[in-house]
Structure formats: structure tokens, C-alpha cells
Design a protein around this motif. Structure first.
Motif, PDB file in Angstrom:
ATOM      1  N   UNK A 147      53.891 -58.168 -24.920  1.00 46.28           N
ATOM      2  CA  UNK A 147      53.316 -59.356 -25.564  1.00 46.28           C
ATOM      3  C   UNK A 147      52.542 -59.070 -26.836  1.00 46.28           C
ATOM      4  N   UNK A 148      52.168 -57.825 -27.053  1.00 49.75           N
ATOM      5  CA  UNK A 148      51.443 -57.463 -28.270  1.00 49.75           C
ATOM      6  C   UNK A 148      52.282 -57.767 -29.518  1.00 49.75           C
ATOM      7  N   UNK A 149      53.621 -57.733 -29.352  1.00 47.79           N
ATOM      8  CA  UNK A 149      54.518 -57.856 -30.507  1.00 47.79           C
ATOM      9  C   UNK A 149      55.291 -59.176 -30.557  1.00 47.79           C
ATOM     10  N   UNK A 150      54.782 -60.200 -29.917  1.00 45.92           N
ATOM     11  CA  UNK A 150      55.507 -61.477 -29.882  1.00 45.92           C
ATOM     12  C   UNK A 150      55.660 -62.124 -31.255  1.00 45.92           C
ATOM     13  N   UNK A 151      54.845 -61.708 -32.213  1.00 46.40           N
ATOM     14  CA  UNK A 151      54.939 -62.297 -33.550  1.00 46.40           C
ATOM     15  C   UNK A 151      55.889 -61.566 -34.476  1.00 46.40           C
ATOM     16  N   UNK A 152      56.508 -60.493 -33.998  1.00 50.99           N
ATOM     17  CA  UNK A 152      57.397 -59.679 -34.828  1.00 50.99           C
ATOM     18  C   UNK A 152      58.834 -60.185 -34.702  1.00 50.99           C
ATOM     19  N   UNK A 153      59.329 -60.778 -35.784  1.00 43.61           N
ATOM     20  CA  UNK A 153      60.677 -61.353 -35.767  1.00 43.61           C
ATOM     21  C   UNK A 153      61.731 -60.307 -35.454  1.00 43.61           C
ATOM     22  N   UNK A 154      62.761 -60.737 -34.724  1.00 46.69           N
ATOM     23  CA  UNK A 154      63.919 -59.921 -34.361  1.00 46.69           C
ATOM     24  C   UNK A 154      63.622 -58.863 -33.305  1.00 46.69           C
TER      25      UNK A 154
END
Length: 308
Positions: A147-154
Motif C-alpha cells: 500500500x505504500x506505493x498505491x500512488x505509483x502509476x503502472x
């Protein structure tokens, strides 16, 4: 799914007019002990090789093939079958809801759990150094179910929040169609939506965002993400879709006859991100090489960590 947007393509840019940003839809091989691969029956050799995330889905849900393409004589093979309710079918439940917690995808009928399968979202290779720094993570992290990277597209998993779909938005794929999609290519699904090849598995349905929670500060923008699908496949992981495997799709489809309401899917990460070993990360790199339209050699170089 899967070879892109499975995705996840995988392109669940669905209702509510989410921002149109090329991306999502999802894969890792020998998934860690917490992964689904341990319990998923071994698929045909050809199906084990690629996942739908191999080809990013760049077209939003509901974006039909342009008339200009038809005017130029470009024809795409139509793959998949629309889900239809059997005549006279009565719904088993008055209300169906679903939930993904970062490990399990569960479905409830009238408040009681009626389905539970392992599910994945996000790519299973090592995070980029810049993402690890911006998101306050570790250089050893992966994007898988993190969940730390949910804002990283693709790369990152599906954002927390809520989504919805209806039974009649489901497209199912035969074994022959799945094999045809695996190497990549561009097709059209039975709804007239662009379908990029990949490991979509037994079926897919777009997830229309109702509410997207923000990413950690400085770590991307969930509001600019799109391309969300719920789909099957033989490879775990995704580029932002929720991969529930082929068995999960089959189970879910059996719950839908006669049910005409919207099904809300909530996403809230509770489980710890899985540990992905060296082999899993190598296969992740093979599945998602940096080069566009990669050759087999390009993929092998990526798996070996020899990409330019």
C-alpha cells in the motif's frame, strides 16, 4: 492481470470519469509462500510464460475503437463472451459486496461470506530507487500488494477506496482465447472496448472508482490513476488491477446469475506485503521489461538484470 492492463488492459478506467492516464490493469511466478501460486494448479506451459501486464493498456474503459480506425479498414479480432443472465434466473442474494485486504479477495452475500480467494495487485519486482525514497520505503521493497506505493502509476497496487461493477459488464474468455492473448497484440472485447493481449485469464470486469483514498504524501497521486479491472490469470500480481486467478473468476461468476444490482468492492490493506524472492523478482522483470514491444531476448536480459 495481467500483460498489462491483469490487468491489469488491463484497463479499468471505468465509470465516474476517472482521470485518463495510461496505465493499469498486472505478475510474478513462483510467488512467495504467502502467494497464490502455491495453491493455484499448474497451467499449460504457454500460459505460465507471460502475464497480461506485458503490454500496458493505454485505452480507458468505455473508450470504443475510433471510427477513424474502422474507416481505414483496421479490423481487430473480437475475443470474449458477454456474461448474460439465464432466462428466469433468480438471484441467490439480495445484496452482494466484495473486499480486498491486500491478500484475500472476499465476497459476501446478504452479509455472510460466500467466497474467499487469494488475490494480488501491483508488480512483483524491486521498486525503483526514486519511488523508495519518495515513499519512505526500502530499496528491497516490491510493489506487490504494498500500500505504500498505491500512488505509483503502472507499478503500484490498486489504491484504497471503493469501486463498483455489474454482472453484465463481465467478459469471459475461453482457453483458446486466453492462449491467443498471451503473446500480446491488440484485440477488441465483446463490448467493443480495446483489449490488449496478456494474461487476463478466465475473464475480466472493469472496476469503476467511487472513491480513491490519497497516497502517502509525496508518493504519487491516486487521483490520476485509472485502468482498474478485476480479472483472472495464471500469474499473480498486476499493474493496478486485482488478480483473483481463474478459479476466483469461476467462483464469482457462479454467484452472479439473476443479480442485477451494482457490486461494490472496497479496498483496504490490512495484510503485510508478501516477501518476493530473487526468482520471483527476476520473473517480474521478465514480465515487465523497460523496453517497449520487447523481444524474447529483451525479456531475458531484463530478467538477468542486464537492461540498458
Amino acid at each position: 492481470m495481467r500483460m498489462s492492463q491483469r490487468t491489469s488492459r488491463p484497463t479499468g478506467r471505468a465509470s465516474g470519469k476517472p482521470a485518463q492516464v495510461p496505465e493499469d490493469g498486472s505478475a510474478t511466478p513462483a510467488r512467495p509462500t504467502t502467494g497464490r501460486s502455491a495453491s493455484r494448479p499448474g497451467p499449460a506451459a504457454g500460459e505460465q510464460l507471460l502475464a497480461h501486464e506485458l503490454t500496458p493498456v493505454l485505452q480507458p474503459v468505455g473508450h470504443r475503437i475510433p471510427l477513424a480506425a474502422a474507416a481505414t479498414g483496421i479490423q481487430r479480432a473480437v475475443l470474449g463472451t458477454k456474461f448474460t443472465h439465464p432466462p428466469g434466473a433468480k438471484p441467490t442474494y439480495k445484496k452482494i459486496t466484495a473486499h480486498f485486504d491486500g491478500k484475500w479477495f472476499t465476497v459476501s452475500g446478504d452479509g455472510a461470506q460466500v467466497m474467499r480467494v487469494e488475490a494480488q495487485s501491483g508488480r512483483p519486482y524491486t521498486v525503483r530507487p526514486g519511488d523508495a525514497t519518495a515513499c519512505g520505503g526500502s530499496k528491497d521493497d516490491t510493489y506487490l500488494n504494498n500500500p505504500r506505493y498505491v500512488g505509483i502509476a503502472d507499478n503500484g497496487p490498486i489504491p484504497e477506496g471503493s469501486f463498483q461493477f455489474s454482472a453484465t459488464q463481465f467478459a469471459t474468455f475461453s482457453t483458446a482465447e486466453r492462449l491467443k492473448m498471451l503473446p500480446g497484440g491488440t484485440f477488441t472485447d465483446p463490448f467493443g472496448v480495446s483489449l490488449h493481449g496478456g494474461d487476463w485469464g478466465a475473464g475480466r470486469v472493469p472496476l469503476a472508482p467511487l472513491k480513491l483514498l490519497p497516497a502517502p504524501p509525496g508518493c504519487g497521486n491516486t487521483g490520476r490513476r485509472s485502468g482498474f479491472y478485476l480479472h483472472g490469470g495464471v500469474m499473480p500480481g498486476s499493474s493496478g488491477c486485482i488478480d483473483i486467478g481463474n478459479d476466483g473468476v469461476d467462483q464469482l461468476i457462479k454467484l452472479l446469475p439473476g443479480y442485477t444490482g451494482k457490486i461494490v468492492v472496497t479496498v483496504a490493506y490490512k495484510a503485510a506485503p508478501p516477501q518476493v524472492g530473487a526468482v520471483g523478482r527476476a520473473v517480474g522483470r521478465l514480465t515487465y521489461p523497460k523496453k517497449k514491444d520487447p523481444s524474447i531476448l529483451d525479456r531475458l536480459k531484463a530478467a538477468a538484470g542486464m537492461e540498458e
